[in-house]
Design an enzyme around this catalytic site. Structure first.
Site, PDB file in Angstrom:
ATOM      1  N   HIS A   1       0.846  -1.192   0.000  1.00 43.80           N
ATOM      2  CA  HIS A   1       0.000   0.000   0.000  1.00 43.80           C
ATOM      3  C   HIS A   1       0.880   1.239   0.000  1.00 43.80           C
ATOM      4  O   HIS A   1       1.704   1.415   0.884  1.00 43.80           O
ATOM      5  CB  HIS A   1      -0.883   0.040   1.254  1.00 43.80           C
TER       6      HIS A   1
ATOM      7  N   TYR B   1      -8.547   4.572   8.351  1.00 41.55           N
ATOM      8  CA  TYR B   1      -8.618   4.891   9.780  1.00 41.55           C
ATOM      9  C   TYR B   1      -9.710   5.949   9.907  1.00 41.55           C
ATOM     10  O   TYR B   1      -9.548   7.062   9.408  1.00 41.55           O
ATOM     11  CB  TYR B   1      -7.285   5.445  10.292  1.00 41.55           C
TER      12      TYR B   1
ATOM     13  N   PRO C   1      -2.736  -0.851  18.985  1.00 45.53           N
ATOM     14  CA  PRO C   1      -2.574  -1.245  17.586  1.00 45.53           C
ATOM     15  C   PRO C   1      -2.769  -0.126  16.558  1.00 45.53           C
ATOM     16  O   PRO C   1      -2.514  -0.329  15.369  1.00 45.53           O
ATOM     17  CB  PRO C   1      -3.633  -2.336  17.405  1.00 45.53           C
TER      18      PRO C   1
ATOM     19  N   LYS D   1       2.456  -0.777  14.942  1.00 41.13           N
ATOM     20  CA  LYS D   1       3.896  -0.807  15.198  1.00 41.13           C
ATOM     21  C   LYS D   1       4.419  -2.058  15.891  1.00 41.13           C
ATOM     22  O   LYS D   1       5.627  -2.306  15.897  1.00 41.13           O
ATOM     23  CB  LYS D   1       4.288   0.407  16.069  1.00 41.13           C
TER      24      LYS D   1
ATOM     25  N   TYR E   1       4.597   6.200  10.084  1.00 41.12           N
ATOM     26  CA  TYR E   1       3.785   5.049   9.695  1.00 41.12           C
ATOM     27  C   TYR E   1       4.593   4.041   8.876  1.00 41.12           C
ATOM     28  O   TYR E   1       4.503   2.837   9.097  1.00 41.12           O
ATOM     29  CB  TYR E   1       2.549   5.521   8.924  1.00 41.12           C
TER      30      TYR E   1
HETATM   31  C1  PHB Z   1      -4.646  -5.218  10.743  1.00 35.29           C
HETATM   32  O1  PHB Z   1      -4.759  -5.391   9.531  1.00 35.29           O
HETATM   33  O2  PHB Z   1      -4.854  -6.145  11.557  1.00 35.29           O
HETATM   34  C2  PHB Z   1      -4.266  -3.896  11.273  1.00 35.29           C
HETATM   35  C3  PHB Z   1      -3.967  -2.873  10.391  1.00 35.29           C
HETATM   36  C4  PHB Z   1      -3.610  -1.615  10.875  1.00 35.29           C
HETATM   37  C5  PHB Z   1      -3.559  -1.391  12.229  1.00 35.29           C
HETATM   38  C6  PHB Z   1      -3.844  -2.419  13.128  1.00 35.29           C
HETATM   39  C7  PHB Z   1      -4.198  -3.660  12.651  1.00 35.29           C
HETATM   40  O3  PHB Z   1      -3.210  -0.166  12.700  1.00 35.29           O
END
Ligand code: PHB
Length: 391
Positions: free
Chosen positions: A72, A201, A293, A297, A385
């Site tokens: 991505h 997000y 999460p 990270k 990120y």
């Molecule tokens: C996930 O795909 O499980 C995932 C992706 C981004 C995050 C946390 C978990 O910030």
């Protein structure tokens, strides 16, 4: 039994450390209380930083990740019913993230270790450390009902957030920093093609939600919930209604629904244990630090730790000097605290706090607007990120 480095825990930190040491010609034994099937099927997060991807590729365990992972180059922030793309690659000189589940990384690492003669003892119990403040530490454990002992030069405590290893560091030599968030994440796996090409997000008055992916026909979705809630309170219909309420935009819904085949609630906390070493014991990964999460990270921090640690151990065997090993905690903690801040910041900006009033809500939206409209602010998010340099 004797080995150069005794490693407690076959998670990403322990397995990767074992492989990095092997590439330096250093022997290790990995001890794991769970079975191989358990570690290879535990559902965790799935975002790999550019540095993690590069490292796994470099050491020859990136082949399936390259084939099955999704690269991505951007990520979406959604708020006030509108999506805004952060162009990660444009803002970081070409870097990207790869979505590839942590248990897939585990499978690749276990396979690589076993193919190169690595020793991983699964299903052991009663693991304890002895003599870590001397020159010849020992690890005792029970395997198949028998008491066994490994003598080693160093012990790596890679035994996760509930670490037994770290409790061996005397109380007057350690400090702990932590934050427990008043919310959790409800996570589901869904049989349906991705709803979006990139991660979303989403900030919403009802709470945060996240759209992620696992494969061409499996999506990973999360939404903020009460950490004490139970999955039994959430029928599939209620889950979809909540996700629609938080994710639908002025243009309507792009959510692909499908069969939900896994549900779970995870708590959210920030935690750092300092220092990450004592005598001949070195902590790595979740044993030394936990992040919520939101910044994706966790696994990437474990990778950074063991890269620095393996260099220190290799330096010791090459030169006999402990200098680089002694600097391990200091070097690793800089990157750890950067990720701690980033994860806390993303979490605070995107979630609804129980006592949140309209003023705080407006501040969050203003900060999000700044992130998507200011190139400087967007670059700060993008750099963190895709991941800070290791070491
Ligand atoms: C996930 O795909 O499980 C995932 C992706 C981004 C995050 C946390 C978990 O910030």
């Amino acid at each position: 039994m004797h080995t150069q480095v005794g490693i407690v825990g076959a998670g990403p930190a322990g397995l990767l450390l074992s492989h990095l040491l092997h590439l330096e010609g250093i022997s290790s034994v990995v001890l794991e209380t769970r079975t191989r099937e358990q570690i290879e099927s535990t559902i965790r997060a799935g975002v790999l930083e550019q540095g993690t991807v590069d490292l796994l590729t470099e050491i020859g365990v990136g082949e399936r990740m390259k084939r099955e992972g999704f690269v991505h180059t951007g990520v979406e922030l959604r708020f006030d019913g509108q999506g805004h793309r952060i162009d990660l690659s444009d803002l970081t000189g070409g870097k990207a993230i790869t979505v590839y589940a942590q248990h897939e990384v585990i499978k690749d690492l276990v396979k690589a270790r076993l193919e190169t003669g690595g020793e991983i003892l699964f299903g052991v119990s009663d693991v304890s450390l002895h003599g870590i403040d001397g020159d010849s530490p020992k690890i005792r454990f029970i395997q198949d009902g028998e008491q066994r002992e490994i003598a080693c030069d160093f012990v790596a405590g890679c035994d996760g957030s509930q670490s037994m290893c770290r409790s061996n560091i005397p109380e007057d030599k350690r400090s702990q920093y932590s934050r427990i968030y008043p919310f959790g994440w409800f996570g589901i796996l869904v049989e349906a093609p991705p709803s979006s090409e990139e991660l979303i997000y989403a900030h919403h008055e009802r709470g945060f939600s996240l759209v992620s992916t696992r494969s061409a026909d499996v999506q990973r979705l999360y939404f903020q919930c009460d950490p004490k809630d139970s999955v039994d309170n959430w029928s599939d219909d209620r889950i979809w209604a909540e996700l629609h309420a938080r994710l639908d935009t002025a243009e309507g819904s792009q959510l692909n629904e499908g069969r939900i085949f896994q549900k779970g609630i995870i708590g959210m906390r920030s935690f750092v244990f300092e220092p990450m070493q004592y005598g001949r014991l070195f902590l790595a990964g979740d044993a030394a630090h936990v992040v919520p999460p939101t910044g994706a990270k966790g696994l990437n921090l474990a990778v950074g730790d063991v890269v620095v640690l393996s260099r220190g151990i290799a330096g010791f065997y090459k030169s006999g000097s402990r200098d680089r090993l002694d600097a391990y905690s200091h070097i690793a903690l800089k990157r750890v605290w950067r990720a701690e801040h980033f994860s806390w910041w993303m979490t605070s900006m995107l979630h609804r706090f129980p006592d949140q009033d309209a003023f705080q809500n407006r501040l969050q939206v203003s900060e999000l607007n700044n992130v998507v409209n200011s190139r400087a602010a967007a670059t700060m998010l993008a750099e963190n990120y895709v991941g800070m340099p290791i070491g």
